[in-house]
Design a protein around this motif. Structure first.
Motif, PDB file in Angstrom:
ATOM      1  N   TYR A  10     -12.323  -4.924  -0.649  1.00  0.00           N
ATOM      2  CA  TYR A  10     -13.092  -3.686  -0.515  1.00  0.00           C
ATOM      3  C   TYR A  10     -12.390  -2.545  -1.254  1.00  0.00           C
ATOM      4  CZ  TYR A  10     -15.791  -6.048   3.096  1.00  0.00           C
ATOM      5  OH  TYR A  10     -16.593  -6.935   3.769  1.00  0.00           O
ATOM      6  N   ASP A  11     -13.172  -1.543  -1.626  1.00  0.00           N
ATOM      7  CA  ASP A  11     -12.616  -0.345  -2.238  1.00  0.00           C
ATOM      8  C   ASP A  11     -12.255   0.704  -1.200  1.00  0.00           C
ATOM      9  OD1 ASP A  11     -12.906  -1.071  -5.034  1.00  0.00           O
ATOM     10  OD2 ASP A  11     -15.066  -0.914  -4.678  1.00  0.00           O
TER      11      ASP A  11
ATOM     12  N   LEU B 241      -5.603  -1.321   7.032  1.00  0.00           N
ATOM     13  CA  LEU B 241      -5.037  -1.910   5.813  1.00  0.00           C
ATOM     14  C   LEU B 241      -5.268  -3.412   5.760  1.00  0.00           C
ATOM     15  CD1 LEU B 241      -1.688   0.060   5.650  1.00  0.00           C
ATOM     16  CD2 LEU B 241      -3.479   0.103   3.918  1.00  0.00           C
TER      17      LEU B 241
ATOM     18  N   TYR C  27       0.312   1.838  -6.072  1.00  0.00           N
ATOM     19  CA  TYR C  27      -0.291   0.784  -5.250  1.00  0.00           C
ATOM     20  C   TYR C  27      -1.808   0.754  -5.417  1.00  0.00           C
ATOM     21  CZ  TYR C  27       4.254   0.676  -2.971  1.00  0.00           C
ATOM     22  OH  TYR C  27       5.599   0.584  -2.727  1.00  0.00           O
ATOM     23  N   TRP C  28      -2.374  -0.439  -5.312  1.00  0.00           N
ATOM     24  CA  TRP C  28      -3.819  -0.580  -5.403  1.00  0.00           C
ATOM     25  C   TRP C  28      -4.497   0.009  -4.170  1.00  0.00           C
ATOM     26  CZ3 TRP C  28      -7.282  -1.121  -8.973  1.00  0.00           C
ATOM     27  CH2 TRP C  28      -8.585  -1.521  -8.653  1.00  0.00           C
ATOM     28  N   HIS C  29      -4.015  -0.336  -2.988  1.00  0.00           N
ATOM     29  CA  HIS C  29      -4.572   0.206  -1.751  1.00  0.00           C
ATOM     30  C   HIS C  29      -3.690   1.342  -1.232  1.00  0.00           C
ATOM     31  CE1 HIS C  29      -6.599  -3.832  -1.554  1.00  0.00           C
ATOM     32  NE2 HIS C  29      -7.601  -3.017  -1.272  1.00  0.00           N
ATOM     33  N   ASN C  30      -4.350   2.352  -0.665  1.00  0.00           N
ATOM     34  CA  ASN C  30      -3.637   3.516  -0.158  1.00  0.00           C
ATOM     35  C   ASN C  30      -4.328   4.045   1.091  1.00  0.00           C
ATOM     36  OD1 ASN C  30      -1.639   4.453  -2.548  1.00  0.00           O
ATOM     37  ND2 ASN C  30      -3.516   3.610  -3.409  1.00  0.00           N
TER      38      ASN C  30
ATOM     39  N   ALA D 256      -8.526  -4.347   4.153  1.00  0.00           N
ATOM     40  CA  ALA D 256      -8.804  -3.761   2.839  1.00  0.00           C
ATOM     41  C   ALA D 256      -9.066  -4.768   1.723  1.00  0.00           C
ATOM     42  CB  ALA D 256      -7.652  -2.841   2.436  1.00  0.00           C
TER      43      ALA D 256
ATOM     44  N   VAL E 175      -8.632   4.005   4.239  1.00  0.00           N
ATOM     45  CA  VAL E 175      -7.956   3.274   3.163  1.00  0.00           C
ATOM     46  C   VAL E 175      -8.851   3.270   1.930  1.00  0.00           C
ATOM     47  CG1 VAL E 175      -7.030   1.039   2.440  1.00  0.00           C
ATOM     48  CG2 VAL E 175      -6.701   1.818   4.802  1.00  0.00           C
ATOM     49  N   TYR E 176      -8.246   3.576   0.784  1.00  0.00           N
ATOM     50  CA  TYR E 176      -8.977   3.592  -0.482  1.00  0.00           C
ATOM     51  C   TYR E 176      -8.171   2.844  -1.546  1.00  0.00           C
ATOM     52  CZ  TYR E 176     -11.555   7.363   1.782  1.00  0.00           C
ATOM     53  OH  TYR E 176     -12.302   8.105   2.663  1.00  0.00           O
ATOM     54  N   SER E 177      -8.888   2.160  -2.429  1.00  0.00           N
ATOM     55  CA  SER E 177      -8.227   1.503  -3.548  1.00  0.00           C
ATOM     56  C   SER E 177      -8.347   2.361  -4.801  1.00  0.00           C
ATOM     57  CB  SER E 177      -8.849   0.128  -3.803  1.00  0.00           C
ATOM     58  OG  SER E 177     -10.057   0.254  -4.545  1.00  0.00           O
TER      59      SER E 177
ATOM     60  N   ALA F  63       0.839  -1.201   0.000  1.00  0.00           N
ATOM     61  CA  ALA F  63       0.000   0.000   0.000  1.00  0.00           C
ATOM     62  C   ALA F  63       0.866   1.241   0.000  1.00  0.00           C
ATOM     63  CB  ALA F  63      -0.940   0.005   1.210  1.00  0.00           C
TER      64      ALA F  63
END
Length: 228
Positions: A118-119, A112, A90-93, A115, A135-137, A8
């Motif tokens: 999930y988006d 994290l 990164y996909w997750h942040n 995550a 956390v957002y993707s 992430a």
């Protein structure tokens, strides 16, 4: 990044007008660092790359972070979400505002860890959400862009369009995380800054001191360009 967590990135939003502070609060001193540098330092052990979203990157060249501008400026935190996620490899942040100096690395890691699948993973206290500590993707990008085009600028406007996992943080008290009141404390006014400084000293400020610091903040405020 701890080995048991999905790869992430860390994204810090340093945009905004700081209207209530009256000056660029990202640069305000807190102990031996600026407020923004304090947040970046808290994230550094967790993330290989930290992105700071700012439209005044010339102010932050010494941070040792990647600096990116809004792609669609002037739309509040949602512009920052958009720019940060676009720039991240990164996909997750984990996305956080620059005015939250008491971050808990253990809580960030916990979010994290929840995550995958999930988006978005968003802390919640009762009916109150913490969209600027979540956390957002990159899967959120189409929904964010749709909201920006429609003029829906709330930080959580895109939630109905993505898969959101809400975390009730008050139920985590027995897991050893820091007090949510402290973790989610954000600095918007001179009085908030006074409270943060006294928290770091381990004692609460008196009402008289708060009033003096708030008045000093107004007197010393140059106005001009503000940050979030």
């Amino acid at each position: 990044m701890p080995a048991n967590l999905p790869p992430a990135g860390g994204i810090v939003l340093a945009g905004g007008k700081s209207t209530r502070m009256g000056t660029n609060k990202a640069l305000l001193p807190l102990r031996d660092k600026s407020l923004l540098a304090t947040v970046v330092a808290a994230l550094r052990p967790l993330f290989a790359e930290i992105i700071v979203v700012t439209n005044t990157p010339e102010l932050y060249r010494d941070l040792g972070a990647r600096l990116v501008r809004d792609v669609i400026p002037g739309r509040g935190p949602l512009s920052g979400f958009h720019a940060g996620l676009l720039a991240s490899p990164y996909w997750h942040n984990f996305i956080v505002a620059c005015d939250m100096p008491f971050l808990d690395p253990a809580l960030i890691s916990y979010l994290l860890g929840r995550a995958p699948g999930y988006d978005a993973v968003v802390p919640r206290r009762g009916e109150y959400l913490q969209p600027l500590h979540a956390v957002y993707s990159r899967g959120c990008l189409p929904a964010i862009e749709a909201c920006l085009k429609k003029g829906e600028y709330q930080a959580f406007a895109f939630y109905p369009r993505v898969r959101v996992r809400y975390i009730d943080v008050d139920r985590l008290k027995d897991r050893g995380f820091n007090d949510p009141e402290e973790v989610f404390f954000n600095i918007n006014t001179p009085a908030d800054l006074a409270r943060a400084r006294y928290r770091l000293k381990g004692k609460p400020p008196s009402h008289q001191i708060l009033l003096k610091e708030e008045d000093d903040g107004r007197k010393g405020s140059p106005g001009g360009r503000g940050e979030n």
